[in-house]
Design an enzyme around this catalytic site. Structure first.
Site, short mmCIF file in Angstrom:
data_model
loop_
_atom_site.label_atom_id
_atom_site.label_comp_id
_atom_site.label_asym_id
_atom_site.label_seq_id
_atom_site.Cartn_x
_atom_site.Cartn_y
_atom_site.Cartn_z
N ASP A 32 -14.20 -42.38 9.53
CA ASP A 32 -13.39 -43.70 9.82
C ASP A 32 -11.94 -42.97 10.38
O ASP A 32 -11.66 -41.75 10.44
CB ASP A 32 -12.96 -44.45 8.66
CG ASP A 32 -12.53 -45.94 9.04
OD1 ASP A 32 -11.80 -46.01 9.93
OD2 ASP A 32 -13.38 -46.90 8.46
N ASP A 43 -12.15 -40.92 15.36
CA ASP A 43 -11.31 -41.92 16.36
C ASP A 43 -12.33 -42.00 17.46
O ASP A 43 -12.65 -41.38 18.46
CB ASP A 43 -10.13 -41.56 16.70
CG ASP A 43 -9.37 -42.78 17.66
OD1 ASP A 43 -10.15 -43.58 17.95
OD2 ASP A 43 -8.24 -42.47 17.82
N TYR A 133 -12.14 -59.21 23.21
CA TYR A 133 -13.28 -59.13 21.98
C TYR A 133 -14.55 -59.48 22.65
O TYR A 133 -15.62 -58.68 22.43
CB TYR A 133 -12.82 -59.69 20.86
CG TYR A 133 -13.62 -59.39 19.63
CD1 TYR A 133 -13.49 -58.30 18.83
CD2 TYR A 133 -14.59 -60.67 19.11
CE1 TYR A 133 -14.16 -58.21 17.62
CE2 TYR A 133 -15.18 -60.25 17.99
CZ TYR A 133 -15.18 -59.01 17.30
OH TYR A 133 -15.81 -58.91 16.13
N LYS A 137 -18.06 -57.15 23.16
CA LYS A 137 -19.22 -57.36 22.41
C LYS A 137 -20.28 -57.86 23.22
O LYS A 137 -21.52 -57.40 22.95
CB LYS A 137 -18.81 -58.44 21.26
CG LYS A 137 -17.76 -57.86 20.37
CD LYS A 137 -18.22 -56.63 19.46
CE LYS A 137 -17.28 -56.30 18.32
NZ LYS A 137 -17.65 -55.19 17.54
N THR A 168 -13.33 -60.21 5.93
CA THR A 168 -13.06 -58.71 5.61
C THR A 168 -11.53 -58.68 6.23
O THR A 168 -11.13 -59.56 6.72
CB THR A 168 -13.75 -57.90 6.60
OG1 THR A 168 -13.47 -58.03 8.06
CG2 THR A 168 -15.21 -58.19 6.49
N1 LIG Z 1 -15.98 -59.63 9.98
C1 LIG Z 1 -16.34 -60.45 10.74
O1 LIG Z 1 -16.45 -61.69 10.67
C2 LIG Z 1 -17.05 -59.81 12.04
C3 LIG Z 1 -17.78 -60.69 12.82
C4 LIG Z 1 -18.51 -60.08 13.88
C5 LIG Z 1 -18.55 -58.56 14.12
N2 LIG Z 1 -17.75 -57.78 13.29
C6 LIG Z 1 -17.81 -56.45 13.60
O2 LIG Z 1 -18.08 -55.48 12.62
C7 LIG Z 1 -17.29 -54.34 12.62
C8 LIG Z 1 -16.90 -54.18 11.17
O3 LIG Z 1 -15.55 -55.30 11.03
P1 LIG Z 1 -15.08 -55.64 9.53
O4 LIG Z 1 -14.83 -57.11 9.56
O5 LIG Z 1 -15.77 -54.91 8.64
O6 LIG Z 1 -13.30 -55.25 9.90
P2 LIG Z 1 -12.61 -54.01 9.27
O7 LIG Z 1 -11.13 -54.19 9.93
O8 LIG Z 1 -12.91 -54.29 7.53
O9 LIG Z 1 -13.47 -52.66 9.52
C9 LIG Z 1 -13.23 -52.12 10.89
C10 LIG Z 1 -12.96 -50.44 10.45
O10 LIG Z 1 -13.13 -49.88 11.74
C11 LIG Z 1 -12.23 -48.95 11.59
N3 LIG Z 1 -11.51 -48.43 13.17
C12 LIG Z 1 -10.89 -49.20 13.81
N4 LIG Z 1 -10.52 -48.42 15.02
C13 LIG Z 1 -11.32 -47.46 15.08
C14 LIG Z 1 -11.52 -46.28 15.77
N5 LIG Z 1 -10.62 -46.11 16.83
N6 LIG Z 1 -11.98 -45.29 15.38
C15 LIG Z 1 -12.84 -45.22 14.25
N7 LIG Z 1 -12.72 -46.27 13.24
C16 LIG Z 1 -12.10 -47.26 13.55
C17 LIG Z 1 -11.14 -49.27 10.91
O11 LIG Z 1 -10.31 -48.29 10.36
C18 LIG Z 1 -12.00 -50.21 9.56
O12 LIG Z 1 -12.11 -49.26 8.65
C19 LIG Z 1 -16.53 -54.55 13.66
O13 LIG Z 1 -16.90 -53.99 15.02
C20 LIG Z 1 -16.39 -55.89 14.03
O14 LIG Z 1 -16.12 -56.34 15.48
C21 LIG Z 1 -16.95 -58.47 12.26
#
Ligand SMILES: NC(=O)c1ccc[n+]([C@@H]2O[C@H](COP(=O)([O-])OP(=O)(O)OC[C@H]3O[C@@H](n4cnc5c(N)ncnc54)[C@H](O)[C@@H]3O)[C@@H](O)[C@H]2O)c1
Length: 242
Positions: A32, A43, A133, A137, A168
């Site tokens: 991360d 990153d 977004y 996606k 989250t």
């Molecule tokens: N939570 C939801 O409702 C939801 C729904 C659909 C899709 N998603 C997708 O699921 C994935 C996880 O989301 P989440 O809800 O757990 O969010 P979150 O914010 O809890 O986790 C996202 C993680 O990505 C890391 N991150 C961000 N930019 C980064 C980079 N440049 N390099 C490396 N790491 C990086 C962050 O540090 C964080 O730990 C994402 O791709 C999100 O788009 C989430």
């Protein structure tokens, strides 16, 4: 032994996935951004950093058999008001970052490995204010399919999961705004948001031999929300703050 790299593994769905896979006996490398407490810093917008992650994982563990990319960010702006730099920030993490992960994972993982990306309900369902977004996606679904075709000769499977609302750190701030949580639940036939562990369970399946004949697939996990309509986020926010 399955060795699985979980990117974006310090928070939310990624952290739940790391936990689920560890409990299932995988050796998990959590990667991360710096400062998040991950095992390895990465990153996904920085190609050298993504390449170094896979070099190091292979050097440390002998081989990598699975990759889960949970890195993601979002923003909220109507297209006509969208700042171009903010657009690029989201596309850079969610789409170009996913490409860099698949590129360098594809070069380094073992034959027969399984790669899973996190796309979203928004890949198929448009939401007001979510252009960067949604476009990222939706692009990632297509990227998943192309990469699956290109890596099949090495039996590497390339899939994605597409969650609906999971609370989250990414989504929690919006849940405090009047009407937003209710609008999501009204548009979800099963009537609740998802748990990070429910997404992790599907990812575990896609990484396993039980999914040995599945590639190029995006699995919707959303309580049936793809059957209905996405809430009008910008409209609800304007109403809440009017
Ligand atoms: N939570 C939801 O409702 C939801 C729904 C659909 C899709 N998603 C997708 O699921 C994935 C996880 O989301 P989440 O809800 O757990 O969010 P979150 O914010 O809890 O986790 C996202 C993680 O990505 C890391 N991150 C961000 N930019 C980064 C980079 N440049 N390099 C490396 N790491 C990086 C962050 O540090 C964080 O730990 C994402 O791709 C999100 O788009 C989430």
């Amino acid at each position: 032994m399955q060795v699985t790299v979980v990117i974006g593994g310090a928070s939310g769905i990624g952290a739940a996935t790391a936990h689920t896979l560890t409990a299932a006996g995988h050796r998990v490398v959590v990667a991360d951004l710096p400062g998040t407490g991950a095992d390895v810093d990465v990153d996904v917008t920085d190609e050298a950093s993504v390449e170094a992650l896979f070099e190091r994982a292979v050097a440390d563990h002998g081989s990598v058999t699975g990759v889960v990319n949970c890195a993601g960010v979002s923003t909220l702006a109507r297209v006509v008001d969208h700042d171009a730099a903010e657009w690029r920030r989201v596309v850079d993490v969610c789409l170009t970052g996913s490409f860099l992960v698949l590129k360098h994972a594809g070069r380094r993982v073992a034959d027969g490995a399984s790669l899973v990306s996190l796309t979203s309900l928004n890949a198929r369902q448009p939401g007001t204010g979510l252009a960067a977004y949604c476009a990222s996606k939706a692009g990632l679904v297509s990227l998943t399919e192309v990469t699956a075709l290109e890596l099949a000769h090495r039996r590497i499977r390339v899939n994605a999961v597409a969650p609906g609302l999971v609370v989250t750190p990414l989504t929690a701030p919006a849940m405090d705004i009047d009407g937003i949580r209710d609008a999501y639940l009204e548009n979800t036939p099963l009537g609740r948001s998802g748990e990070p562990t429910e997404i992790a369970a599907a990812i575990k399946f896609l990484l396993s031999d039980d999914a040995a004949w599945i590639t190029g697939e995006t699995l919707d996990i959303n309580g049936g929300a793809h059957l209905q309509r996405y809430p009008d986020l910008v409209g609800l926010i304007e109403k809440a703050f009017a």
